[in-house]
Structures are given as C-alpha cells and as structure tokens.
Design an enzyme around this catalytic site. Sequence first.
Site, PDB file in Angstrom:
ATOM      1  N   GLU A  53     -57.506  31.968  32.981  1.00  0.00           N
ATOM      2  CA  GLU A  53     -57.088  30.591  33.256  1.00  0.00           C
ATOM      3  C   GLU A  53     -57.156  29.715  32.005  1.00  0.00           C
ATOM      4  OE1 GLU A  53     -58.089  30.123  37.966  1.00  0.00           O
ATOM      5  OE2 GLU A  53     -59.712  29.647  36.575  1.00  0.00           O
TER       6      GLU A  53
ATOM      7  N   ASP B  31     -59.202  35.458  44.877  1.00  0.00           N
ATOM      8  CA  ASP B  31     -59.973  34.265  44.500  1.00  0.00           C
ATOM      9  C   ASP B  31     -60.624  33.605  45.705  1.00  0.00           C
ATOM     10  OD1 ASP B  31     -61.050  32.149  43.101  1.00  0.00           O
ATOM     11  OD2 ASP B  31     -59.166  31.111  42.783  1.00  0.00           O
TER      12      ASP B  31
ATOM     13  N   GLU C 154     -64.113  26.171  48.552  1.00  0.00           N
ATOM     14  CA  GLU C 154     -62.871  25.767  47.895  1.00  0.00           C
ATOM     15  C   GLU C 154     -61.643  26.060  48.748  1.00  0.00           C
ATOM     16  OE1 GLU C 154     -60.440  27.053  43.809  1.00  0.00           O
ATOM     17  OE2 GLU C 154     -62.458  27.825  44.206  1.00  0.00           O
TER      18      GLU C 154
END
Length: 707
Positions: A296, A370, A398
Amino acid sequence: MRVLALILGLVLIAPAARAEDGYDLWLRYRPVEASARPAYAARAAAIAPPGSSAPDTPTLKVARAELERGLTGLVGKPASAAAGARDGVIQLAVAPAKDLGDEGFRIRTLAVNGRKTTVISANRDIGVLYGVFRYLELIQTRRPVDSLDLTSVPKVKLRMLNHWDNLNRTVERGYSGQSIFDWWRLPGHVDARMVDYARANASIGVNGTVLNNVNAKADSLTPAYIAKAAALADTFRPYGIRVYLSARFSAPIEIGGLKTADPTDPAVAAFWKAKANEIYRAIPDFGGFLVKANSEGQPGPQDYGRTHVDGANMLADAVGPHGGVVIWRAFVYSHEQPDDRAKQGYSEFKPFDGQFRDNVVIQVKNGAIDFQPREPFHPLFGAMPKSNLGMEFQITKEYLGFSTHLVYLGPLFEETLRADTMAHGKGSTVAKVVDGTLDDRKLTVMAGVANIGSDRNWSGSQFDQANWYAFGRLAWDPEASARDIAIDWTKMTFGDEPRLVKPVVDMMMGSREAAVDYMTPLGLHHQMGEGHHYGPGPWVSGGPRADWTSVYYAKAGPDGIGFDRTPSGSNATAQYAPAVGACFADLKCVDEKDLLWFHHLPWDYRLKSGDTLWDGMVKHYGRGVAYVDGMEKTWAGLAPYVDARRHKEVADYLKIQRDEAQWWRDASVAWFGSFSKRPLPPGEKAPARSLEYYESLKFPWAPGNGQ
C-alpha cells in the site's frame, strides 16, 4: 524510576470504580450476592503479607493491590493482611516449577501452618499477577474457590496489540475516539488511564503492545519520541507488557541523513544497529520492531531490488543482541497487480521459508485479502514449517460495522484457529501453527489490531469490549471456546443473572454470522464502500487499482457471480495443502459459506437448500436483517437486568445496526439484481429505494481514516 513509583502509588490509592459507563470493562468487581458468598468467596478473608516466598517487586505490589481491590469490591470487606486469621488466607508465592514456564501460574488450596490457604504461585512475579486476575475472575463468574487445583500456562509466547495510532492522536480504522497515547504531553505527563490500560491487558494475558501505526512515521524513532515511549514502557512494565514500535523502512533517509535505505548497504545496517542501541538504552526490555514494507505504498526492501528476507534479517541483526524480535507483516501487494491478489502473500513469502533469522516472525492476517467478515484461512498457515509464523487478527471492526454493529468476533477467531491446514495430515490446525506445536517453533505470536480509543468505554461500544477480551483469551489459549469466553465476559461485564447471561451470549454467538449474511453472504468479499469501508459499495470500480474495487472481487455479470480461484481460474486453491485445495475447488465438497470465494457460478446454480444461487443470496441478506431484529427485541427485554445508561447505549446502537443492515440488504439486492434479472423469492420485498439512490450516497467524513 520516579514515573514508575508514581504509577504504583496511583494503583494503591485508586478510588472506587466510577458510574456504569463501561470504563471498568470486565474488571468491575461488583459485590457478589450475599447468598452466594459462602460458596464462592468464603476464603477471601486475608492476604498474607510479603515474605521470602514472594519478595516485594513492583509486579507483586501490583498483584497485591489488584487482589485487595478485587476482593474489597467482590466480598464487600477489606482483604488486608491478617496474621491472626484462622482460615481463608491468600498467599502469593514465587517458587520454581518446571511445568509453568515464565508466565504460567498455579492456584491451589493447601494447608499452610495449619491454616487453609489459597496459594497463587509461579516461577516469576508476572505469573503471580496473571494468577491473581484468574482467581478474581473465578469469583466474578461465581465459580467455587474454596478448593482449587488449577494450572494455566500460555500457549503463545508474544500476545500483542497492534495500535494503528498516529502521532497526532488520530487512529486509522479506529472507532472509539482519539488515541489513548498523548504523545504531546509525554514524557512529562503519563495519564493515569495508562495504568488501567495495562491492568486490562494483563488481566487477559496480553504481554506486548505496538504503540504506533504500521503506516509508520520516521519521527517515532527520533530521540524525543523514544523518550516518550520509554515513559509508557516504565508504566506498563509492572504489568508484564513490553512496548514495540512500528519502524518505517525509509527512516535511514528521513532521519538518518542517508541517501538510501537499501538493506544490503553497510551504512544502512549501521544506522539500524545504532538506532536499536539507542532505543535499548532508554527501554532495556524493548520488544522490537513491527514492519509493514512494500505494501500500500509503504517503503521496503523491494524498492532497491532486495527481498523481504534481506530487509527483515538486517533489522533482526540490529535488535538480536538485545533479545529483540522483528515482526514482518505478510500483508503485501506490489504495484504490479497480480491475476489474483489473494495469491500474493503466499507467492512472496513461501519461497523464502527457512531463510529468515530465528528472531523474525512473519505476521500473517487470518485471511488472504483483508479482515473480511469471512475469509478462508490464509494459505501461508501450514506452508512455512521452517519459519516463525504469527497470527494477525483485527479487533477493530473495519469491515464489520465499526463500533455501532454488535458483532462478536470470538466465532471468527475460533473459526480460523480451528481450520485444518492438513499440512501434516488431519488435525494440523491453524491454532497448532500459531502456538508452534505443529512444527516445533518456539517464537510464537498472536497479534490483534486494537479497537481501543479515548472513549470512556474504551472501544466505542459496550459489546466491542468483548472482542478485546476474546482476543486476549484466545491468544493465551488458541483452542479455547468462543462461547465459554462470551459467558465469562457477560458475567463479568453485566452480571450473573441467568435470565441475562443466556440470551446475551446467544445474541453474541450468532451476531457475526448475521453480519456475514447482510454484508457478504456465501463467500462474497470486499463489497464495502470505497476508502472508508463504511456501508455497502458493490458497484465500486475504477481508481488506481482494480484490486481496490468491489467489482474485482464479486465479478458479477449476466452469467453469474463469484471469483474463480479453482484450477480453471486463478488457481489460488493450489496454494493450500492438496486435500484442502481439492475440497475448495470441488463444488461437492466446498462449504457453501466459502462458495463465491472460490467459484464463479450462474445465477440459477442450485444450493444445497434447493434454492437457486440468486434466491439463496437474497434470503441470506434478509436472514441477517432478521437476526438484528431479534437482537433488538431480546435486548429490549433485558432492561431490568442492565443499568439504564449502558442499556440505552446498546439499544441505540442496535437501532443503527438494524437500519444499516437493511441498507446493506437493499443496496446489495438492487445492485446484483441488475445483473441476475431474476424476480425476488416469494415473500421478499423490493429495495426501498432505487439503485441510483444507493450509489449516490457519499460519506467523506466517515471515521477511521485519519492519519
């Protein structure tokens, strides 16, 4: 040491717990009902004074203070030392025992000098502290303590929280206020809340904390911030908690004045050795570095044509002489987009098995994408027998409704840990990889991305505290039961009333499956809003990377839906042990909960229920909404057994969850229905609004994005 002395003083004189706002977590220590005291707490009469068997170390002072605090609250009378007590004495002892290791403990009821005595013993003082917390937990959960013979040893060596906290006190993917680490006022002022943070972690066996975000700033390694970290380390030390820092790989350039961060450059290696020496002078028991590299956009060894081995081993050599470790995250994907991002972690690390230093741990997320509501276990588990592999779970939700959705993660953690890798035949579970028993690994890690913030209730909601608690319990014993953990947490957090405990635990145990149903049923994944990950976004496409979009993963079209990872597709199934991969690739064998993770199927494919895939998807979405309806009704009926303040907060959040579950259902049905062109199953209502409406919703200020 003045900071340490101050903190210990605060523990010893701490006032009684404040009003029921969730601050006390599972350490409420409310009085045990009088009728139950003879059975549960009759022996809690006196704490033996310090003696030769338990010298007065800072950790043992904390243990005695916690025992005093807990028994005073639970039994309703001081439990101070009483040399003349005839019975019910509690004695803390540090004594050699081969089977307890460094952190294990034993609690036994013995006759000592003619008195019936509860002896909490361990090889080290930290084991005694863990034993004290366990003893108080027994009383809180109404288990008899008048005749004990209990031994407990942690199965995982490093049981850690990973804070994604930034130096400006924002928290990436944090949904409970600011960071609890007040870097601006440190090191001159250590907030008293740091003690309660340490207490809570010690009570569940957490023994390490990474203070800063994996998307690290090099400033964290400068002298000023090392001094701030040292003040926290002094505070946490009596509770057995070591501090770690996320290290930015480009720090030699950003704060070291070098022109490169190439791990094979002698000047770079020298920078890191000097930096490690500097940190250990300030923090003698510093744990080591956590590194996110070449993922990332973060810098890493591949920027210089080097490998993960080159980068990790260079850092390991820097901290190794001090007993430190390097925890190197396997969450990587390069700028060159692969055919299937789920394959990249395995592809980048598997070839290097056996080449990492002994003090390097590869930290692997539970799944290959993820932290999704459901993912099959990561194929690296069981695939690197010559390397130290650690588990990374996400406690902060998340992708699971942030702090306002009641989603108990114990079943998610348990599902992953009990999955069978078949690496050495049947029974080669992920838990056995994580605790090291499968391949005889000694350096073992379980890490959890923390959900802690400055909110009074710590985690943003009352029920999200259970996820922090469950993580700690499973890190201590990866084979523990998520239901048993939920029962203990409920009793300690809300009370022992049976008319409360069973319905709450039942709610919790089904809540994760409900979230999967209304978000990503049947193996769908990564269907959340773009960037902030709030709410549904199955239409997300475009942008800099295809694998940051929802359409990349669902691959919905007129022909069907799902990501083909069988040999006819990306062949990600080949990364698993042959028996596991073959099952995932076989429609007759694969569990339908993983169906669309591994298979692209037509809308009229028949599920085991007899429903078509389209009808089954729609029913799953509706089933998730219905479960939240049920939780709302159940919780409303529990008002007589929960204090008004916490009951109202949970009720408010369940209403939010109910509305958002319906939003998820309607938006998803509208989007996927535009491809299936099939009618809804009988009894299923059409989405409340148009697809265009759902697509138009924007949330630029959704929480959890700050850096």
